[in-house]
Design an enzyme around this catalytic site. Structure first.
Site, PDB file in Angstrom:
ATOM      1  CG  ASP A   1      -2.049   0.976   1.133  1.00 49.00           C
ATOM      2  OD1 ASP A   1      -2.302   1.486   0.015  1.00 49.00           O
ATOM      3  OD2 ASP A   1      -2.693   1.258   2.162  1.00 49.00           O
TER       4      ASP A   1
ATOM      5  CD  GLU B   1     -12.901  -5.266  -2.306  1.00 49.90           C
ATOM      6  OE1 GLU B   1     -11.731  -5.661  -2.514  1.00 49.90           O
ATOM      7  OE2 GLU B   1     -13.816  -6.027  -1.952  1.00 49.90           O
ATOM      8  CG  ASN B   2      -7.231  -2.117  -5.878  1.00 49.24           C
ATOM      9  OD1 ASN B   2      -6.266  -2.875  -5.758  1.00 49.24           O
ATOM     10  ND2 ASN B   2      -7.503  -1.189  -4.980  1.00 49.24           N
TER      11      ASN B   2
ATOM     12  NE  ARG C   1      -7.465   2.197  -6.061  1.00 57.88           N
ATOM     13  CZ  ARG C   1      -6.307   2.297  -5.444  1.00 57.88           C
ATOM     14  NH1 ARG C   1      -5.246   2.709  -6.102  1.00 57.88           N
ATOM     15  NH2 ARG C   1      -6.195   1.999  -4.171  1.00 57.88           N
TER      16      ARG C   1
ATOM     17  NE  ARG D   1      -2.858  -1.667   4.737  1.00 58.96           N
ATOM     18  CZ  ARG D   1      -4.066  -1.727   4.225  1.00 58.96           C
ATOM     19  NH1 ARG D   1      -4.878  -2.662   4.615  1.00 58.96           N
ATOM     20  NH2 ARG D   1      -4.476  -0.860   3.320  1.00 58.96           N
TER      21      ARG D   1
HETATM   22  C1  FPP Z   1      -1.802   0.477  -3.364  1.00 58.89           C
HETATM   23  O1  FPP Z   1      -1.418   1.760  -3.694  1.00 58.89           O
HETATM   24  C2  FPP Z   1      -1.372  -0.514  -4.302  1.00 58.89           C
HETATM   25  C3  FPP Z   1      -2.121  -1.124  -5.255  1.00 58.89           C
HETATM   26  C4  FPP Z   1      -3.280  -0.582  -5.947  1.00 58.89           C
HETATM   27  C5  FPP Z   1      -1.775  -2.485  -5.613  1.00 58.89           C
HETATM   28  C6  FPP Z   1      -0.316  -2.810  -5.726  1.00 58.89           C
HETATM   29  C7  FPP Z   1       0.198  -2.563  -7.085  1.00 58.89           C
HETATM   30  C8  FPP Z   1       1.511  -2.501  -7.364  1.00 58.89           C
HETATM   31  C9  FPP Z   1       2.593  -2.707  -6.373  1.00 58.89           C
HETATM   32  C10 FPP Z   1       1.953  -2.178  -8.729  1.00 58.89           C
HETATM   33  C11 FPP Z   1       2.158  -3.262  -9.678  1.00 58.89           C
HETATM   34  C12 FPP Z   1       2.258  -4.651  -9.231  1.00 58.89           C
HETATM   35  C13 FPP Z   1       2.680  -5.633 -10.041  1.00 58.89           C
HETATM   36  C14 FPP Z   1       2.693  -7.033  -9.574  1.00 58.89           C
HETATM   37  C15 FPP Z   1       3.177  -5.376 -11.394  1.00 58.89           C
HETATM   38  P1  FPP Z   1      -2.531   2.876  -3.572  1.00 58.89           P
HETATM   39  O2  FPP Z   1      -2.772   3.374  -4.963  1.00 58.89           O
HETATM   40  O3  FPP Z   1      -3.728   2.363  -2.877  1.00 58.89           O
HETATM   41  O4  FPP Z   1      -1.759   3.921  -2.693  1.00 58.89           O
HETATM   42  P2  FPP Z   1      -2.430   5.051  -1.805  1.00 58.89           P
HETATM   43  O5  FPP Z   1      -3.192   4.361  -0.698  1.00 58.89           O
HETATM   44  O6  FPP Z   1      -1.235   5.812  -1.293  1.00 58.89           O
HETATM   45  O7  FPP Z   1      -3.309   5.865  -2.712  1.00 58.89           O
END
Ligand code: FPP
Length: 277
Positions: free
Chosen positions: A37, A84-85, A89, A206
């Site tokens: 995260d 949920e993403n 999103r 986490r």
């Molecule tokens: C959270 O960041 C992360 C994700 C949406 C999922 C994890 C994705 C990656 C590490 C990138 C690619 C992975 C692979 C395997 C190629 P967020 O956008 O929720 O961060 P925030 O809470 O700071 O907004």
């Protein structure tokens, strides 16, 4: 477990080797799960677009996976894209994440092979775009014979939907085998999870400081030790994985029982008077 000759400790960077040297090798976690995260915040702190945070996050994925492989962690399970993403999103971000995943698999396959890493996926992956599924299949097949760390990417994954899928397939099995509800055991539920062939995680990490499980591996983490770090995922490296493992090794895992050194109950509990409060 790994035999010493399959480990590649000499390939760890010097600062990682120093932390590794403090670990108890007979108490390494068998399965580490990570909620990655903070990509968006990492980008925001630098006045960059969120996309660049994800891109940098993909770099962390590879570095952390290689450290896990070098020290012989058998199972590493990363929450890469939740249901949920996918639903909540903006489409542009989802499309970018899908493209990033495809490129990540293309660009890192050779490194997976060099590090003896086997790739797998959990989640409703059949709902992902066809060209992403093809690339996933390609990487899974190409690494299927590797015998080191199994890297599982949770994609279009949700813990509750995993349970729904498990109960649906268990209900179908019950019908065919004429089983009664009272015959169902925890082991039967485990057999129908996406993770049926894996041990439960010993350690859940986490990043970015949030104290939430975010619908990740809900059944499997019943007795998992949780480690939360303020560090944002794009800044997380192999050394931070090793530090989390060192912290894990200082914990006293009880599984609802008594900890080490608490085995003896000195007095006969039947003789202790219970005082109503
Ligand atoms: C959270 O960041 C992360 C994700 C949406 C999922 C994890 C994705 C990656 C590490 C990138 C690619 C992975 C692979 C395997 C190629 P967020 O956008 O929720 O961060 P925030 O809470 O700071 O907004």
């Amino acid at each position: 477990m790994y035999s010493a000759d399959t480990l590649r400790i000499d390939e760890l960077p010097a600062e990682e080797r120093a932390v590794y040297a403090t670990l108890k090798l007979d108490r390494l976690p068998e399965h580490v799960a990570i909620i990655m995260d903070g990509n968006g915040r990492w980008a925001g702190h630098r006045s960059l677009k969120r996309f660049l945070g994800h891109q940098q996050g993909a770099n962390s994925v590879q570095l952390v996976t290689e450290t896990a492989a070098r020290i012989g962690i058998p199972w590493l399970t990363l929450y890469a894209f939740s249901l949920e993403n996918n639903l909540r999103r903006p489409r542009a971000e989802v499309n970018f994440l899908m493209r990033l995943l495809k490129t990540y698999l293309e660009n890192n396959l050779q490194r997976m092979l060099d590090n003896n890493i086997r790739m797998k996926y959990i989640g409703r992956t059949h709902e992902l775009p066809a060209e992403v599924q093809e690339k996933m299949c390609w990487a899974e097949q190409a690494t299927a014979r590797n015998t080191g760390t199994t890297l599982t990417l949770a994609l279009n994954y949700g813990g509750r939907s995993e349970l729904v899928d498990a109960f649906r397939s268990l209900a179908a099995e019950m019908k065919v085998k004429h089983l009664r509800p009272e015959e169902i055991s925890e082991e039967d539920i485990h057999r129908h999870l996406y993770t049926a062939d894996m041990p439960d995680p010993d350690l859940l990490i986490r990043t970015s400081g949030e104290m939430r499980l975010s619908n990740y591996l809900l059944w499997q983490i019943a007795y998992t030790e949780i480690f939360v770090t303020e560090r944002l995922w794009p800044d997380f490296r192999g050394i931070h994985l090793l530090e989390a493992i060192a912290d894990f090794q200082r914990r006293d895992r009880r599984y609802g029982g008594l900890g080490e050194g608490c085995g003896e109950v000195e007095e006969d509990p039947d003789r202790i008077k219970i005082v109503a409060s």
